[in-house]
Scaffold this active site. Structure first.
Site, PDB file in Angstrom:
ATOM      1  N   ARG A 179      12.780   3.601  26.038  1.00 48.02           N
ATOM      2  CA  ARG A 179      11.685   3.183  25.149  1.00 48.02           C
ATOM      3  C   ARG A 179      10.346   3.446  25.840  1.00 48.02           C
ATOM      4  NH1 ARG A 179       8.640  -1.129  22.797  1.00 48.02           N
ATOM      5  NH2 ARG A 179       9.042  -1.181  20.574  1.00 48.02           N
ATOM      6  N   CYS A 189       3.945  -8.093  25.421  1.00 47.42           N
ATOM      7  CA  CYS A 189       3.580  -6.744  25.874  1.00 47.42           C
ATOM      8  C   CYS A 189       2.558  -6.784  26.992  1.00 47.42           C
ATOM      9  CB  CYS A 189       2.942  -5.949  24.749  1.00 47.42           C
ATOM     10  SG  CYS A 189       3.980  -5.771  23.333  1.00 47.42           S
TER      11      CYS A 189
HETATM   12  P1  XMP Z   1       5.373 -10.162  18.856  1.00 50.29           P
HETATM   13  O1  XMP Z   1       3.896 -10.337  19.057  1.00 50.29           O
HETATM   14  O2  XMP Z   1       5.799 -10.396  17.458  1.00 50.29           O
HETATM   15  O3  XMP Z   1       5.636  -8.607  19.159  1.00 50.29           O
HETATM   16  O4  XMP Z   1       6.152 -10.944  19.843  1.00 50.29           O
HETATM   17  C1  XMP Z   1       6.894  -8.004  19.021  1.00 50.29           C
HETATM   18  C2  XMP Z   1       6.771  -6.500  19.167  1.00 50.29           C
HETATM   19  O5  XMP Z   1       6.350  -6.143  20.498  1.00 50.29           O
HETATM   20  C3  XMP Z   1       6.855  -4.836  20.820  1.00 50.29           C
HETATM   21  N1  XMP Z   1       7.513  -4.937  22.123  1.00 50.29           N
HETATM   22  C4  XMP Z   1       6.933  -4.602  23.287  1.00 50.29           C
HETATM   23  N2  XMP Z   1       5.742  -4.035  23.556  1.00 50.29           N
HETATM   24  N3  XMP Z   1       6.218  -4.156  25.868  1.00 50.29           N
HETATM   25  C5  XMP Z   1       5.400  -3.775  24.853  1.00 50.29           C
HETATM   26  O6  XMP Z   1       4.322  -3.221  25.122  1.00 50.29           O
HETATM   27  C6  XMP Z   1       7.436  -4.718  25.672  1.00 50.29           C
HETATM   28  O7  XMP Z   1       8.163  -5.033  26.610  1.00 50.29           O
HETATM   29  C7  XMP Z   1       7.815  -4.945  24.309  1.00 50.29           C
HETATM   30  N4  XMP Z   1       8.933  -5.430  23.749  1.00 50.29           N
HETATM   31  C8  XMP Z   1       8.717  -5.436  22.404  1.00 50.29           C
HETATM   32  C9  XMP Z   1       7.800  -4.440  19.700  1.00 50.29           C
HETATM   33  O8  XMP Z   1       7.133  -3.516  18.888  1.00 50.29           O
HETATM   34  C10 XMP Z   1       8.063  -5.750  18.997  1.00 50.29           C
HETATM   35  O9  XMP Z   1       8.431  -5.589  17.647  1.00 50.29           O
END
Ligand code: XMP
Length: 495
Positions: free
Chosen positions: A403, A304
């Site tokens: 999203r 993120c």
């Molecule tokens: P981890 O830390 O487990 O996080 O890799 C996965 C979660 O991150 C969210 N997610 C995003 N958040 N930009 C964001 O701000 C993105 O591009 C993005 N893609 C996923 C999502 O909640 C996921 O479960």
């Protein structure tokens, strides 16, 4: 007035800011129970959900998670039809009754029966007339006569006394019936007509997963993501049998999303989870719409960039605990989504009120995640990208755009999108079952230290100590060069 904003600003904490204090305990990790709620009407035997990301969860991941007692949240960066297929794959993979049952007619020849069995790789066929089972013929019946009597009819060699079972027969009862009668397959009948077959091999295979997450019919639980305003998708997923539908949006406290969540809720039978949020106010507003679960996390994820690009977010332990305080009053479960790097983080999330955790990067490197293994400098990796990354927003169905409340029109250029995520790779980790074994092992160990036999105990009994950066530095291995990589403490550096 402006300075007051800073002066009165609360402090926010995340996983690395705290440790849990060990307490007197009579709980052995092996006796710990990790059963937890994921939504109002569904429990999990392990509190783990895989992220709705196109490099994390399609049916293969959802099946593997359900086998181990968790649940997969199928991503939505695909057409409605494709996502419905993924949901159905999960459901049919756990269907004990083979519905496309291969049968043979009594007037077919022994040669036909032999050819079909060889081609379909089955060792027996129900003999069917007008959809009614009138016999069964197996390889064992055929082998002695295949060379001499291959033109004779099946009806002359079949076993006429066929044991059948009704659809409602439980796997254990089916196994007992099969053992008692020394048969390997039991045709399943409804109103006298064949509608499937159950084999001993499949029943035994199922017994390998005693912790699996199953619905009332014994099929695997599966969750699927929908866009905040995509009622059509939500209803299609519901019809396909998804047990949980999750509104998948970066800011679920957007009031249009809050309102549309009620419309979606009113049109589906599945439980509805909404997220992501990070404040108690957001929790209140969504719970007023009778949501069945809340997902917490604005910007903690490994891929993120929301906190950097938008300057917005709440450190994850603070966010989870504040939402959990509100959710507890409504008795609605909370999912801590993103930012978990080690099993200890799972334990901390639960200790501050989460009922389960959602994992992206910890699972993206597993065999069951979508995508191929890539080899770089002799080591294996898998691709992992944020759903708000350029690649996810412009690839697949473009689900990343709504999203993040962005629109792609026609042949719009990448330069008109504002990504909130990055694309990269994570080390390849092998089967997801091995990763889950380590993560749940770590959680159980934590619960043992905290004297918590159940997830409820963990929420109530665990105590925290706030630590400094040097406290965290002391927590990690130090003053040595690690020579043997540990399965739960990866040291592969990507850069
Ligand atoms: P981890 O830390 O487990 O996080 O890799 C996965 C979660 O991150 C969210 N997610 C995003 N958040 N930009 C964001 O701000 C993105 O591009 C993005 N893609 C996923 C999502 O909640 C996921 O479960």
């Amino acid at each position: 007035m402006y300075f007051k904003k800073l002066e009165n600003a609360p402090e926010g904490y995340t996983y690395d800011d705290f440790l849990m204090i060990p307490s007197a305990s009579s709980v052995e990790p092996k006796d710990v129970k990790t059963k937890s709620r994921v939504s109002n009407n569904h429990d999990l035997n392990i509190p783990i959900i895989s992220s709705a990301m196109d490099t994390v969860t399609e049916s293969a991941m959802a099946i593997a998670l359900a086998q181990e007692g968790g649940i997969g949240l199928i991503h939505r960066n695909m057409t409605i039809e494709e996502q419905v297929e993924e949901v159905k794959n999960v459901k049919t993979s756990s269907d004990l009754t083979i519905r496309d049952v291969i049968t043979i007619s009594p007037d077919s020849t022994i040669k036909d029966a032999n050819d079909i069995m060889n081609y379909e790789e089955v060792s027996g066929l129900p003999v069917v007339e007008d959809d009614t089972v009138i016999g069964i013929i197996s390889k064992r019946d055929i082998i002695p006569i295949i060379n001499s009597d291959y033109n004779k009819k099946v009806k002359d060699f079949m076993t006429e006394e066929v044991l059948t079972i009704p659809e409602s027969t439980s796997p254990d009862d089916a196994l007992d019936i099969a053992y008692e009668n020394k048969v390997e397959r039991l045709p399943v009948v409804r109103d006298g007509k064949i509608m499937g077959i159950v084999t001993v091999r499949d029943i035994l295979e199922r017994k390998k997963f005693p912790n699996a997450s199953r619905d009332k019919k014994g099929k695997f639980l599966v969750a699927a993501a929908t866009g905040p305003f995509d009622l059509e998708r939500a209803m299609a997923l519901d019809d396909a049998g998804a047990d949980i539908i999750a509104i998948d949006v970066a800011h679920a406290h957007n009031l249009n999303v809050v309102n549309s969540s009620k419309t979606i809720k009113d049109n589906i039978d599945a439980d509805l989870i909404a997220g992501n949020i990070a404040t108690s106010e957001a929790a209140e507003d969504l719970l007023a719409k009778e949501i069945d679960g809340l997902k917490v996390g604005i910007g903690p994820g490994s891929i993120c960039t929301t906190r950097i690009i938008a300057g917005v977010g709440v450190p994850q332990l603070t966010a989870v605990s504040q939402v959990a305080d509100v959710a507890a009053q409504y008795d609605v479960p909370v999912i801590a989504d993103g930012g978990l790097r080690f099993s200890g983080d799972i334990a901390k999330a639960i200790a501050v009120g989460a009922d389960s955790v959602m994992l992206g990067s910890l699972l993206a490197g597993t065999h069951e995640a979508p995508g191929d293994v890539v080899i770089m400098n002799g080591r294996k990796f898998k691709q992992y990208r944020g759903m708000g990354s350029l690649g996810a927003m412009t690839g697949g169905f473009g689900a990343g755009t709504d999203r993040y409340f962005q629109e792609v029109k026609g042949s719009m250029k990448h330069s008109k999108l504002v990504p909130e995520g990055v694309e990269g790779v994570v080390p390849y980790k092998g089967p997801v079952s091995e990763v889950l074994f380590q993560l749940i092992g770590g959680l159980k160990s934590s619960m043992g230290y905290c004297g918590a036999e159940t997830i409820k105990d963990m929420k109530e009994k665990s105590k925290f100590i706030k630590i400094t950066a040097s406290g965290m530095a002391e927590s990690h291995p130090h003053d040595l060069t690690i020579t043997n990589e540990s399965p739960n403490y990866p040291t592969t550096r990507l850069m």
